[in-house]
Design a protein around this motif. Structure first.
Motif, mmCIF file in Angstrom:
data_model
loop_
_atom_site.group_PDB
_atom_site.id
_atom_site.type_symbol
_atom_site.label_atom_id
_atom_site.label_comp_id
_atom_site.label_asym_id
_atom_site.label_seq_id
_atom_site.Cartn_x
_atom_site.Cartn_y
_atom_site.Cartn_z
ATOM 1 N N ASN A 4 17.081 66.510 97.220
ATOM 2 C CA ASN A 4 18.280 66.029 96.556
ATOM 3 C C ASN A 4 18.086 66.161 95.058
ATOM 4 O O ASN A 4 17.161 65.606 94.488
ATOM 5 C CB ASN A 4 18.555 64.565 96.920
ATOM 6 C CG ASN A 4 18.886 64.407 98.383
ATOM 7 O OD1 ASN A 4 19.589 65.230 98.938
ATOM 8 N ND2 ASN A 4 18.365 63.371 99.004
ATOM 9 N N THR A 6 18.793 65.486 91.212
ATOM 10 C CA THR A 6 19.297 64.415 90.354
ATOM 11 C C THR A 6 19.359 64.958 88.934
ATOM 12 O O THR A 6 18.764 65.997 88.631
ATOM 13 C CB THR A 6 18.378 63.176 90.382
ATOM 14 O OG1 THR A 6 17.132 63.527 89.768
ATOM 15 C CG2 THR A 6 18.148 62.672 91.798
ATOM 16 N N ASP A 86 24.040 73.703 96.618
ATOM 17 C CA ASP A 86 23.051 73.107 95.715
ATOM 18 C C ASP A 86 23.432 73.357 94.254
ATOM 19 O O ASP A 86 23.223 72.494 93.402
ATOM 20 C CB ASP A 86 21.642 73.614 96.025
ATOM 21 C CG ASP A 86 21.516 75.126 95.976
ATOM 22 O OD1 ASP A 86 22.522 75.822 96.203
ATOM 23 O OD2 ASP A 86 20.400 75.622 95.733
ATOM 24 N N TRP A 88 26.523 73.570 93.180
ATOM 25 C CA TRP A 88 27.624 72.617 92.989
ATOM 26 C C TRP A 88 27.060 71.217 92.755
ATOM 27 O O TRP A 88 27.528 70.493 91.878
ATOM 28 C CB TRP A 88 28.553 72.678 94.196
ATOM 29 C CG TRP A 88 29.724 71.758 94.206
ATOM 30 C CD1 TRP A 88 30.058 70.905 95.208
ATOM 31 C CD2 TRP A 88 30.746 71.592 93.214
ATOM 32 N NE1 TRP A 88 31.216 70.221 94.882
ATOM 33 C CE2 TRP A 88 31.658 70.619 93.666
ATOM 34 C CE3 TRP A 88 30.961 72.162 91.960
ATOM 35 C CZ2 TRP A 88 32.754 70.211 92.916
ATOM 36 C CZ3 TRP A 88 32.067 71.753 91.223
ATOM 37 C CH2 TRP A 88 32.943 70.788 91.708
ATOM 38 N N ALA A 89 26.039 70.837 93.513
ATOM 39 C CA ALA A 89 25.416 69.522 93.339
ATOM 40 C C ALA A 89 24.808 69.390 91.943
ATOM 41 O O ALA A 89 24.921 68.332 91.305
ATOM 42 C CB ALA A 89 24.340 69.292 94.403
ATOM 43 N N ALA A 93 26.002 66.661 89.208
ATOM 44 C CA ALA A 93 25.021 65.733 88.619
ATOM 45 C C ALA A 93 25.076 65.799 87.096
ATOM 46 O O ALA A 93 25.050 64.764 86.422
ATOM 47 C CB ALA A 93 23.617 66.049 89.128
#
Length: 130
Positions: A4, A6, A86, A88-89, A93
């Protein structure tokens, strides 16, 4: 392998960021990624080059854009449906972290550039950054 991302992870990818590589990658993924992903990347780009943006936000933004540019991702871009998840994540963030430094002027520049790439893009394509 699942990781994940951050906002704290993003600065390490900043070394991969360069403006020419950003534009090249954006051209390559624009139609596949869609207007919203491109818009978020553009907002971050214009916020990054804005002299008024504090350095701590620039580091995270450069990391997110560097991750977008990086040819080796946690989920490779060529994977159907999941390939850009990923990236996009990382963009989300960075936007979440730097939202207070995203100016209306930078959003306007991003919208203008988005409309040159996606002439039919509307307010629904801007997400929470409208």
């Amino acid at each position: 392998m699942e990781k994940n991302l951050t906002s704290g992870d993003l600065p390490k990818y900043g070394g991969h960021y360069s403006e020419p590589a950003f534009w090249e990658k954006l051209k390559k993924i624009a139609s596949k990624a869609g207007a919203k992903v491109v818009y978020y990347a553009l907002v971050l780009f214009y916020t990054l080059i804005d002299p008024a943006t504090p350095a701590k936000y620039k580091a995270v933004i450069a990391g997110a854009l560097g991750y977008l540019i990086l040819p080796f991702d946690i989920l490779p871009d060529f994977m159907p449906f999941a390939g850009l998840a990923d990236d996009w994540a990382a963009l989300i963030a960075a936007v979440s972290y730097a939202v207070t430094s995203i100016s209306p002027e930078n959003k306007a520049k991003a919208r203008e550039k988005l409309h040159s790439l996606f002439p039919k893009a509307g307010p629904e394509d801007l997400g929470d950054l409208a």
